[in-house]
Scaffold this motif. Structure first.
Motif, mmCIF file in Angstrom:
data_model
loop_
_atom_site.group_PDB
_atom_site.id
_atom_site.type_symbol
_atom_site.label_atom_id
_atom_site.label_comp_id
_atom_site.label_asym_id
_atom_site.label_seq_id
_atom_site.Cartn_x
_atom_site.Cartn_y
_atom_site.Cartn_z
ATOM 1 N N GLN A 20 0.827 -1.209 0.000
ATOM 2 C CA GLN A 20 0.000 0.000 0.000
ATOM 3 C C GLN A 20 0.861 1.259 0.000
ATOM 4 O O GLN A 20 0.559 2.224 -0.705
ATOM 5 C CB GLN A 20 -0.946 0.003 1.196
ATOM 6 C CG GLN A 20 -2.042 -1.017 1.089
ATOM 7 C CD GLN A 20 -2.867 -1.143 2.365
ATOM 8 O OE1 GLN A 20 -2.453 -0.732 3.439
ATOM 9 N NE2 GLN A 20 -4.044 -1.733 2.233
ATOM 10 N N ASP A 21 1.936 1.259 0.792
ATOM 11 C CA ASP A 21 2.830 2.417 0.822
ATOM 12 C C ASP A 21 3.530 2.602 -0.519
ATOM 13 O O ASP A 21 3.624 3.721 -1.036
ATOM 14 C CB ASP A 21 3.863 2.288 1.946
ATOM 15 C CG ASP A 21 3.278 2.608 3.313
ATOM 16 O OD1 ASP A 21 2.314 3.388 3.382
ATOM 17 O OD2 ASP A 21 3.792 2.077 4.308
ATOM 18 N N LYS A 22 4.010 1.513 -1.095
ATOM 19 C CA LYS A 22 4.675 1.598 -2.399
ATOM 20 C C LYS A 22 3.703 2.131 -3.456
ATOM 21 O O LYS A 22 4.056 2.983 -4.262
ATOM 22 C CB LYS A 22 5.216 0.231 -2.798
ATOM 23 C CG LYS A 22 6.056 0.263 -4.041
ATOM 24 C CD LYS A 22 6.687 -1.084 -4.321
ATOM 25 C CE LYS A 22 7.499 -1.025 -5.597
ATOM 26 N NZ LYS A 22 8.101 -2.323 -5.929
ATOM 27 N N GLU A 23 2.475 1.641 -3.425
ATOM 28 C CA GLU A 23 1.454 2.106 -4.363
ATOM 29 C C GLU A 23 1.177 3.603 -4.176
ATOM 30 O O GLU A 23 1.039 4.343 -5.146
ATOM 31 C CB GLU A 23 0.173 1.301 -4.154
ATOM 32 C CG GLU A 23 -0.915 1.612 -5.151
ATOM 33 C CD GLU A 23 -2.139 0.735 -4.933
ATOM 34 O OE1 GLU A 23 -3.256 1.294 -4.886
ATOM 35 O OE2 GLU A 23 -1.977 -0.492 -4.809
ATOM 36 N N ALA A 24 1.125 4.062 -2.925
ATOM 37 C CA ALA A 24 0.881 5.485 -2.642
ATOM 38 C C ALA A 24 2.035 6.346 -3.147
ATOM 39 O O ALA A 24 1.810 7.442 -3.680
ATOM 40 C CB ALA A 24 0.669 5.687 -1.141
ATOM 41 N N ILE A 25 3.258 5.870 -3.000
ATOM 42 C CA ILE A 25 4.433 6.608 -3.486
ATOM 43 C C ILE A 25 4.400 6.695 -5.012
ATOM 44 O O ILE A 25 4.626 7.763 -5.587
ATOM 45 C CB ILE A 25 5.724 5.940 -2.980
ATOM 46 C CG1 ILE A 25 5.853 6.163 -1.473
ATOM 47 C CG2 ILE A 25 6.946 6.458 -3.724
ATOM 48 C CD1 ILE A 25 6.887 5.292 -0.792
ATOM 49 N N LEU A 26 4.106 5.588 -5.668
ATOM 50 C CA LEU A 26 4.016 5.591 -7.131
ATOM 51 C C LEU A 26 2.894 6.502 -7.612
ATOM 52 O O LEU A 26 3.009 7.133 -8.673
ATOM 53 C CB LEU A 26 3.840 4.168 -7.661
ATOM 54 C CG LEU A 26 5.061 3.258 -7.476
ATOM 55 C CD1 LEU A 26 4.708 1.815 -7.820
ATOM 56 C CD2 LEU A 26 6.235 3.753 -8.308
ATOM 57 N N LYS A 27 1.827 6.615 -6.835
ATOM 58 C CA LYS A 27 0.707 7.510 -7.185
ATOM 59 C C LYS A 27 1.155 8.966 -7.143
ATOM 60 O O LYS A 27 0.731 9.771 -7.983
ATOM 61 C CB LYS A 27 -0.467 7.259 -6.225
ATOM 62 C CG LYS A 27 -1.693 8.069 -6.529
ATOM 63 C CD LYS A 27 -2.367 7.623 -7.789
ATOM 64 C CE LYS A 27 -3.672 8.359 -7.986
ATOM 65 N NZ LYS A 27 -4.095 8.358 -9.376
ATOM 66 N N VAL A 28 2.019 9.319 -6.183
ATOM 67 C CA VAL A 28 2.546 10.691 -6.120
ATOM 68 C C VAL A 28 3.259 11.022 -7.426
ATOM 69 O O VAL A 28 3.031 12.077 -8.026
ATOM 70 C CB VAL A 28 3.506 10.866 -4.914
ATOM 71 C CG1 VAL A 28 4.234 12.210 -4.990
ATOM 72 C CG2 VAL A 28 2.764 10.735 -3.596
#
Length: 139
Positions: A20-28
């Motif tokens: 989830q954190d990796k996905e949120a970073i990629l979303k940024v």
């Protein structure tokens, strides 16, 4: 047996949080790319920590501050033609702990008259539940 079940559940929880954190970073990064390609520097800047402590290291010298970074982008890229079309290639995302992450990537800018490109390293920090870029080194 109970210990093994607890360990397995902890590992599942950790890997789910990591994803989830990796996905949120990629979303940024995805949001930044999309904002840039719309000609929206203000939207692009939403990925950065809005602080005087934001550090940006470019080809000239290190600079501090969200506003300084925003002003730099607006001066260097005054219109959509100067901004061109930006694409990122993410080479590595590494979560260092619950609130810090590192990213290595490449950028490519396609404009009518040239196609500059280079690499970047980003330090992300989770601030008030959101991942923000706190250090950007772009070459």
């Amino acid at each position: 047996m109970k210990k093994i079940i607890v360990i397995v559940l902890l590992l599942i929880g950790f890997s789910r949080g990591y994803a989830q954190d990796k996905e949120a970073i990629l979303k940024v990064i995805d949001n930044q790319q999309n904002a840039w390609n719309r000609g929206d520097i203000d939207g692009f800047m939403q990925g950065y920590w809005k602080s005087d402590s934001l550090l940006f290291v470019g080809s000239v010298a290190p600079t501090y501050g969200w506003q300084t970074t925003s002003d730099h982008y607006k001066n260097k890229y005054p219109d959509k033609t100067a901004m061109g079309r930006l694409s990122f290639t993410i080479l590595k995302v590494e979560l260092l702990d619950k609130t810090n992450a590192f990213m290595l990537g490449a950028w490519h800018l396609k404009r009518d008259h040239d196609e500059p490109e280079g690499y970047f390293t980003l330090w992300f920090k989770k601030i008030k539940g959101e991942w923000k870029i706190v250090v950007d080194h772009t070459s």
